[in-house]
Scaffold this motif. Sequence first.
Motif, mmCIF file in Angstrom:
data_model
loop_
_atom_site.group_PDB
_atom_site.id
_atom_site.type_symbol
_atom_site.label_atom_id
_atom_site.label_comp_id
_atom_site.label_asym_id
_atom_site.label_seq_id
_atom_site.Cartn_x
_atom_site.Cartn_y
_atom_site.Cartn_z
ATOM 1 N N GLU A 166 -7.658 -7.527 -4.624
ATOM 2 C CA GLU A 166 -8.173 -6.293 -5.219
ATOM 3 C C GLU A 166 -7.030 -5.391 -5.682
ATOM 4 O O GLU A 166 -7.066 -4.844 -6.786
ATOM 5 C CB GLU A 166 -9.040 -5.530 -4.213
ATOM 6 N N GLU A 196 -7.953 -8.026 0.407
ATOM 7 C CA GLU A 196 -7.498 -6.725 -0.077
ATOM 8 C C GLU A 196 -6.357 -6.895 -1.085
ATOM 9 O O GLU A 196 -6.259 -6.160 -2.064
ATOM 10 C CB GLU A 196 -7.051 -5.866 1.106
ATOM 11 N N LYS A 237 0.834 -1.212 0.000
ATOM 12 C CA LYS A 237 0.000 0.000 0.000
ATOM 13 C C LYS A 237 0.866 1.258 0.000
ATOM 14 O O LYS A 237 0.575 2.222 -0.708
ATOM 15 C CB LYS A 237 -0.899 0.042 1.246
#
Length: 166
Positions: free
Chosen positions: A157, A154, A120
Amino acid sequence: MFNHLEQQYHVGVPSNNRYAILCGKQADNETIQNRIKAGYTFKEHIDKAIELKPNDPSLYYLLGRWCYEVAQLSWIERKAAATFYGTPPSSTVDEALKNFLKAEELKPEYSKVNSVYIAKCYRDLGSYATALHWLELASALPIKSKEDANAASELLEMQNVLSLRS
């Protein structure tokens, strides 16, 4: 209250660590003002725990999470913090990344969720290929906690979105 117990019973790292986690969990269901207050308390206790046990990767992961969440604060949350405390908490995605990487350095393949947070950070910094690399590493790690399970969904995705960008 905790400071009194800490002085009276010479409480150490595990208590600072647990107290910081409790502050974080409590903040999830609070008003902005209480969330900000809990955030300051969380940070204080994580910093103390790291001073006492600098080789614990879980502490750097938790500090990385704090830094990442603070870096993601909305304008209104920053204004609320400034109103209540004068100075809002401050951190950056770079600081979050540094802490997540420190956890990884201390214990390679530390956790799926830590690797997803590293991805991230790289995504947020515009390093999509590096983010994809960390997602690949994370996908190979086992699910050991509820956080890892959430990170696994997550991860998929993020892989789909980042694959289109790189």
